[in-house]
Structure formats: C-alpha cells, structure tokens
Design an enzyme around this catalytic site. Structure first.
Site, PDB file in Angstrom:
ATOM      1  N   CYS A  16       6.039  -0.277   7.038  1.00 35.90           N
ATOM      2  CA  CYS A  16       5.618   0.880   6.249  1.00 35.90           C
ATOM      3  C   CYS A  16       6.807   1.374   5.435  1.00 35.90           C
ATOM      4  O   CYS A  16       7.914   1.451   5.957  1.00 35.90           O
ATOM      5  CB  CYS A  16       5.139   1.982   7.201  1.00 35.90           C
ATOM      6  SG  CYS A  16       4.708   3.518   6.378  1.00 35.90           S
ATOM      7  N   LEU A  17       6.556   1.717   4.181  1.00 35.86           N
ATOM      8  CA  LEU A  17       7.655   2.195   3.327  1.00 35.86           C
ATOM      9  C   LEU A  17       8.254   3.499   3.860  1.00 35.86           C
ATOM     10  O   LEU A  17       9.395   3.816   3.563  1.00 35.86           O
ATOM     11  CB  LEU A  17       7.168   2.391   1.886  1.00 35.86           C
ATOM     12  CG  LEU A  17       6.712   1.115   1.157  1.00 35.86           C
ATOM     13  CD1 LEU A  17       6.185   1.453  -0.230  1.00 35.86           C
ATOM     14  CD2 LEU A  17       7.835   0.092   1.070  1.00 35.86           C
ATOM     15  N   GLY A  64       0.825  -1.199   0.000  1.00 36.85           N
ATOM     16  CA  GLY A  64       0.000   0.000   0.000  1.00 36.85           C
ATOM     17  C   GLY A  64       0.857   1.246   0.000  1.00 36.85           C
ATOM     18  O   GLY A  64       2.024   1.206   0.411  1.00 36.85           O
ATOM     19  N   HIS A  82      -4.224   1.111   7.696  1.00 35.99           N
ATOM     20  CA  HIS A  82      -2.865   1.668   7.670  1.00 35.99           C
ATOM     21  C   HIS A  82      -2.772   2.846   6.692  1.00 35.99           C
ATOM     22  O   HIS A  82      -2.252   3.917   7.037  1.00 35.99           O
ATOM     23  CB  HIS A  82      -1.879   0.556   7.282  1.00 35.99           C
ATOM     24  CG  HIS A  82      -0.456   0.993   7.212  1.00 35.99           C
ATOM     25  ND1 HIS A  82       0.525   0.488   8.038  1.00 35.99           N
ATOM     26  CD2 HIS A  82       0.171   1.884   6.399  1.00 35.99           C
ATOM     27  CE1 HIS A  82       1.683   1.071   7.731  1.00 35.99           C
ATOM     28  NE2 HIS A  82       1.498   1.908   6.735  1.00 35.99           N
ATOM     29  N   GLU A  83      -3.301   2.654   5.483  1.00 35.41           N
ATOM     30  CA  GLU A  83      -3.185   3.707   4.465  1.00 35.41           C
ATOM     31  C   GLU A  83      -4.065   4.911   4.793  1.00 35.41           C
ATOM     32  O   GLU A  83      -3.661   6.056   4.588  1.00 35.41           O
ATOM     33  CB  GLU A  83      -3.510   3.167   3.072  1.00 35.41           C
ATOM     34  CG  GLU A  83      -2.588   2.045   2.585  1.00 35.41           C
ATOM     35  CD  GLU A  83      -1.106   2.331   2.766  1.00 35.41           C
ATOM     36  OE1 GLU A  83      -0.685   3.501   2.621  1.00 35.41           O
ATOM     37  OE2 GLU A  83      -0.359   1.388   3.068  1.00 35.41           O
ATOM     38  N   GLN A 124       2.993   9.989   1.228  1.00 28.03           N
ATOM     39  CA  GLN A 124       4.301   9.329   1.362  1.00 28.03           C
ATOM     40  C   GLN A 124       5.234   9.628   0.194  1.00 28.03           C
ATOM     41  O   GLN A 124       6.421   9.329   0.259  1.00 28.03           O
ATOM     42  CB  GLN A 124       4.120   7.810   1.455  1.00 28.03           C
ATOM     43  CG  GLN A 124       3.418   7.340   2.698  1.00 28.03           C
ATOM     44  CD  GLN A 124       3.292   5.827   2.681  1.00 28.03           C
ATOM     45  OE1 GLN A 124       2.310   5.296   2.197  1.00 28.03           O
ATOM     46  NE2 GLN A 124       4.307   5.141   3.189  1.00 28.03           N
ATOM     47  N   HIS A 158      -2.495   7.181   7.202  1.00 28.77           N
ATOM     48  CA  HIS A 158      -1.536   8.112   6.601  1.00 28.77           C
ATOM     49  C   HIS A 158      -2.208   9.434   6.213  1.00 28.77           C
ATOM     50  O   HIS A 158      -1.613  10.496   6.307  1.00 28.77           O
ATOM     51  CB  HIS A 158      -0.925   7.513   5.325  1.00 28.77           C
ATOM     52  CG  HIS A 158       0.273   6.637   5.572  1.00 28.77           C
ATOM     53  ND1 HIS A 158       1.420   7.102   6.164  1.00 28.77           N
ATOM     54  CD2 HIS A 158       0.499   5.331   5.280  1.00 28.77           C
ATOM     55  CE1 HIS A 158       2.308   6.108   6.233  1.00 28.77           C
ATOM     56  NE2 HIS A 158       1.772   5.013   5.707  1.00 28.77           N
TER      57      HIS A 158
HETATM   58 NI    NI Z   1       2.673   3.159   5.535  1.00 28.12          NI
END
Ligand code: NI
Length: 171
Positions: free
Chosen positions: A95-96, A46, A138-139, A51, A142
């Site tokens: 998470c990236l 995701g 999670h997304e 991000q 963000h």
């Molecule tokens: Ni993330």
C-alpha cells in the site's frame, strides 16, 4: 500537474470513514486527475482519496499502472462491495500509505461492487479476476479506515509497528 502528498501510517487521518461525494463537478475532475498523477507517479495499482488528504469516497485503480500500452484508469465514486465470495491469499500485498512493507492478506476471490463512474453514472463491477478483486477490496477498505495491515497476523503487524516506531524516533 503535480502529485499530491501521500498520507502514511500511522497518521490517524487514514482511520476515518470517508463521506459520500455529493457534487460531481469540475473541481472533482481536477482532483481525480491529480490522484491519477499521484498513483502513476508512485507506480501504484490503486489509490483512495483519503490517502491524499481528502475524506471523500473516491477510489481510482489500474491493473497495469506501469505499462503505457495497457494502462487504463478506472474511477469509482461512492463504491460499495455488494457481494464477495471465495477466499484466497493475496501474496505480498502492499500500500502506498504503508511504505516498505508487504504481507500476505486473505481476500475474497470474486467481488461485486457498485458505485458511480467519474461522470456520476451508476456502475456495477463484477469481477473474478483475483488481482482486480483484491484492488477493489483494498481500496474500498481505505474508505472505511481499514489498512491491509489490519488484516494480517497480529505478530506481523507488531513487527511492522515496531519498525515504524523505531524509524520515527530516528527522525
Ligand atoms: Ni492502500
């Protein structure tokens, strides 16, 4: 198509609430493509626009990002979680934007989300598939400036913060 640069913790850019998308145009479609290239390039499940440096409410996700046979890109614009139920530990979430760190996070088991697809058509996503429910939570977090490390124990969060500080000093 080139990947976008991923903004990482502790960059404060990640902490702002995002703004709703108002115009769904060609430029936005190109941006979504670049988000997808970035997500798949990093083997992520995701990615939120914030991000990659864009403060609008857009998320993309894919339950099978590394399996070319099953890959299926999902795009949600201006998504919101309308209802959530249950509680279960999402094991070793990552998470990236939080590189080299994973931790258990308590998440709802099933969620109902609403938003628009990439053409602007309203969509409702109801899932009790835990992996999908976690990705959505999670997304969408963000988009509210929330990272998964905000949802772990204070002790674990401190350990991670210290590690990042040490790493930044070495640079
Ligand atoms: Ni993330």
């Amino acid at each position: 198509m080139k990947s976008l640069k991923i903004v990482t913790y502790p960059d404060n850019f990640l902490r702002q609430p995002t703004k709703p998308v108002e115009n769904i145009n060609g430029e936005l479609q190109d941006f979504i493509e670049r988000m997808a290239v970035t997500m798949y390039g990093a083997s992520g499940a995701g990615l939120a626009a914030i991000q990659v440096g864009y403060d609008k409410s857009i998320i993309i996700y894919d339950a099978f990002p590394t399996d070319p046979e099953k890959q299926c890109l999902e795009v949600l614009i201006n998504p919101k979680i309308i209802a959530a139920e249950g509680s279960r530990v999402s094991e070793q979430e990552g998470c990236l934007s939080v590189p080299d760190f994973r931790a258990d996070v308590k998440r709802s088991v099933a969620v109902l989300a609403e938003g628009m697809d990439r053409k602007g058509k309203p969509v409702r996503i109801e899932t009790d598939d835990f992996l999908m429910a976690v990705v959505l939570q999670h997304e969408i977090d963000h988009l509210n400036g929330i990272l998964f490390i905000d949802r772990i124990s204070a002790l674990k969060r401190e350990l991670y913060k210290r590690r990042v500080k040490k790493h930044l000093r070495k640079k």
